[in-house]
Write a protein that holds these residues in place. Sequence first.
Motif, mmCIF file in Angstrom:
data_model
loop_
_atom_site.group_PDB
_atom_site.id
_atom_site.type_symbol
_atom_site.label_atom_id
_atom_site.label_comp_id
_atom_site.label_asym_id
_atom_site.label_seq_id
_atom_site.Cartn_x
_atom_site.Cartn_y
_atom_site.Cartn_z
ATOM 1 N N ASP A 9 0.367 1.489 -3.781
ATOM 2 C CA ASP A 9 -0.976 2.004 -4.081
ATOM 3 C C ASP A 9 -0.976 3.527 -4.106
ATOM 4 O O ASP A 9 -1.694 4.151 -4.887
ATOM 5 N N ARG A 48 0.825 -1.214 0.000
ATOM 6 C CA ARG A 48 0.000 0.000 0.000
ATOM 7 C C ARG A 48 0.855 1.258 0.000
ATOM 8 O O ARG A 48 0.532 2.223 -0.659
ATOM 9 N N SER A 71 0.089 -19.396 -4.826
ATOM 10 C CA SER A 71 0.336 -20.108 -3.573
ATOM 11 C C SER A 71 -0.789 -19.771 -2.602
ATOM 12 O O SER A 71 -0.885 -18.638 -2.126
HETATM 13 P P1 NAD Z 1 -2.468 -5.660 0.611
HETATM 14 O O1 NAD Z 1 -3.922 -5.884 0.599
HETATM 15 O O2 NAD Z 1 -1.936 -4.409 1.178
HETATM 16 O O3 NAD Z 1 -1.944 -5.807 -0.908
HETATM 17 C C1 NAD Z 1 -0.559 -5.798 -1.217
HETATM 18 C C2 NAD Z 1 -0.421 -5.512 -2.675
HETATM 19 O O4 NAD Z 1 -1.020 -6.554 -3.434
HETATM 20 C C3 NAD Z 1 -1.086 -4.229 -3.149
HETATM 21 O O5 NAD Z 1 -0.264 -3.107 -2.922
HETATM 22 C C4 NAD Z 1 -1.300 -4.522 -4.613
HETATM 23 O O6 NAD Z 1 -0.147 -4.247 -5.393
HETATM 24 C C5 NAD Z 1 -1.572 -6.018 -4.619
HETATM 25 N N1 NAD Z 1 -3.016 -6.239 -4.659
HETATM 26 C C6 NAD Z 1 -3.870 -6.331 -3.622
HETATM 27 N N2 NAD Z 1 -5.136 -6.517 -4.061
HETATM 28 C C7 NAD Z 1 -5.057 -6.496 -5.407
HETATM 29 C C8 NAD Z 1 -6.032 -6.619 -6.459
HETATM 30 N N3 NAD Z 1 -7.329 -6.793 -6.198
HETATM 31 N N4 NAD Z 1 -5.584 -6.551 -7.728
HETATM 32 C C9 NAD Z 1 -4.279 -6.395 -8.014
HETATM 33 N N5 NAD Z 1 -3.318 -6.280 -7.079
HETATM 34 C C10 NAD Z 1 -3.709 -6.326 -5.805
HETATM 35 O O7 NAD Z 1 -1.700 -6.862 1.225
HETATM 36 P P2 NAD Z 1 -1.450 -7.194 2.748
HETATM 37 O O8 NAD Z 1 -2.599 -6.732 3.576
HETATM 38 O O9 NAD Z 1 -0.090 -6.865 3.171
HETATM 39 O O10 NAD Z 1 -1.512 -8.761 2.530
HETATM 40 C C11 NAD Z 1 -1.684 -9.582 3.514
HETATM 41 C C12 NAD Z 1 -2.479 -10.737 2.957
HETATM 42 O O11 NAD Z 1 -1.608 -11.594 2.241
HETATM 43 C C13 NAD Z 1 -3.131 -11.510 4.056
HETATM 44 O O12 NAD Z 1 -4.474 -11.701 3.684
HETATM 45 C C14 NAD Z 1 -2.370 -12.812 4.048
HETATM 46 O O13 NAD Z 1 -3.208 -13.884 4.387
HETATM 47 C C15 NAD Z 1 -1.910 -12.899 2.627
HETATM 48 N N6 NAD Z 1 -0.714 -13.743 2.492
HETATM 49 C C16 NAD Z 1 -0.781 -14.769 1.632
HETATM 50 C C17 NAD Z 1 0.279 -15.630 1.525
HETATM 51 C C18 NAD Z 1 0.147 -16.783 0.593
HETATM 52 O O14 NAD Z 1 0.804 -17.775 0.785
HETATM 53 N N7 NAD Z 1 -0.691 -16.657 -0.423
HETATM 54 C C19 NAD Z 1 1.441 -15.434 2.257
HETATM 55 C C20 NAD Z 1 1.505 -14.350 3.120
HETATM 56 C C21 NAD Z 1 0.393 -13.496 3.231
#
Ligand code: NAD
Length: 300
Positions: free
Chosen positions: A179, A156, A232
């Motif tokens: 963002d 963000r 993932s």
């Molecule tokens: P966030 O919501 O701030 O998003 C981080 C970035 O992801 C944004 O700046 C943007 O570039 C991108 N993004 C987010 N939504 C998007 C969309 N709709 N379209 C395109 N790009 C998008 O992220 P955060 O709050 O730091 O994330 C934490 C989340 O990540 C938690 O929900 C956690 O569970 C998840 N996570 C997942 C994994 C996994 O293995 N998949 C690992 C660690 C964390």
Amino acid sequence: MLRENRVAVLHTFSQGERSAMPTRIVKKESLIPGQTSKLVLDAPHIAAKAKPGNFVILRICEKGERVPLTIADTDPHNGTITIVYLVLGKSTALLEQLREGDGILDVCGPLGRETHIEKKGTVICVGGGTGIAAMHHIAKGHHRAGNHVVAIIGARNKDLLLFEKELSSFCPEVLVSTDDGSAGVKGLVTDILKERLENDAAVKEVVAVGPVPMMEAVARTTKPFGVPTVVSLNSIMVDGIGMCGACRVTVGGETKFTCVDGPEFDGQLVDFKELRQRLAAFRNQEHISNEEHKCRCHNV
Ligand code: NAD
Ligand code: FES
């Protein structure tokens, strides 16, 4: 296939990766104060076997829930693994209270299937928010296999960007989005990804780790280009060895268990709507637990 996976994981447990002794925190670093921290754990058995894509499940105390966390890095020589967590609920708040030298009651792993990595050319690794740390281990694996790794990371704002320096140490290109435009390109990771795919026909694969809406958007972005896309998944988990069904996801119309069939799947085949619903299923209980539950072990 599933049965084989279960046996493999149970075998792993029997090899002693679930230590009778608490797992010591060798190093703790606050990456985003009060929100995200990095722990280096003394876990030689896990460090010796863990591959990119694997995760661990840890339990902080006897009454604690089981928390799945992707392994962000390993150092087999020093017998350590690195995990990164976002302080989101009760268990991660408890984890945040621990200090260097403290022990975590048990850490089980490595769990899950390792990332399928082979030399193929240009691979784009996309990480969003906390997911950047988990993506780091996968990107490193692709680099070691001889691939040209382009990292696209987004948060963000600039204060929430993780692992930029670590990724820059081996990725020839690290492209950043925020963002609010406070670092890199103003916008989302998918804005950078789309532009890259439009101008680079050499991309052989895209890997995405981060919030579910981001992974869904990445899959949507790559679809018209026909580039294979791996996501993932961070499903809710309990046992992590394919027995409880908590991590159930639908992939290509088939039921899969994220813990033993994943955590990585073909992004074009994942039912993201169902995944979002399942992740939200216990939100009320999680909120109540966070507010009201008092852990007898830590008295918080
Ligand atoms: P966030 O919501 O701030 O998003 C981080 C970035 O992801 C944004 O700046 C943007 O570039 C991108 N993004 C987010 N939504 C998007 C969309 N709709 N379209 C395109 N790009 C998008 O992220 P955060 O709050 O730091 O994330 C934490 C989340 O990540 C938690 O929900 C956690 O569970 C998840 N996570 C997942 C994994 C996994 O293995 N998949 C690992 C660690 C964390
Ligand atoms: Fe229980 Fe995957 S966490 S089956």
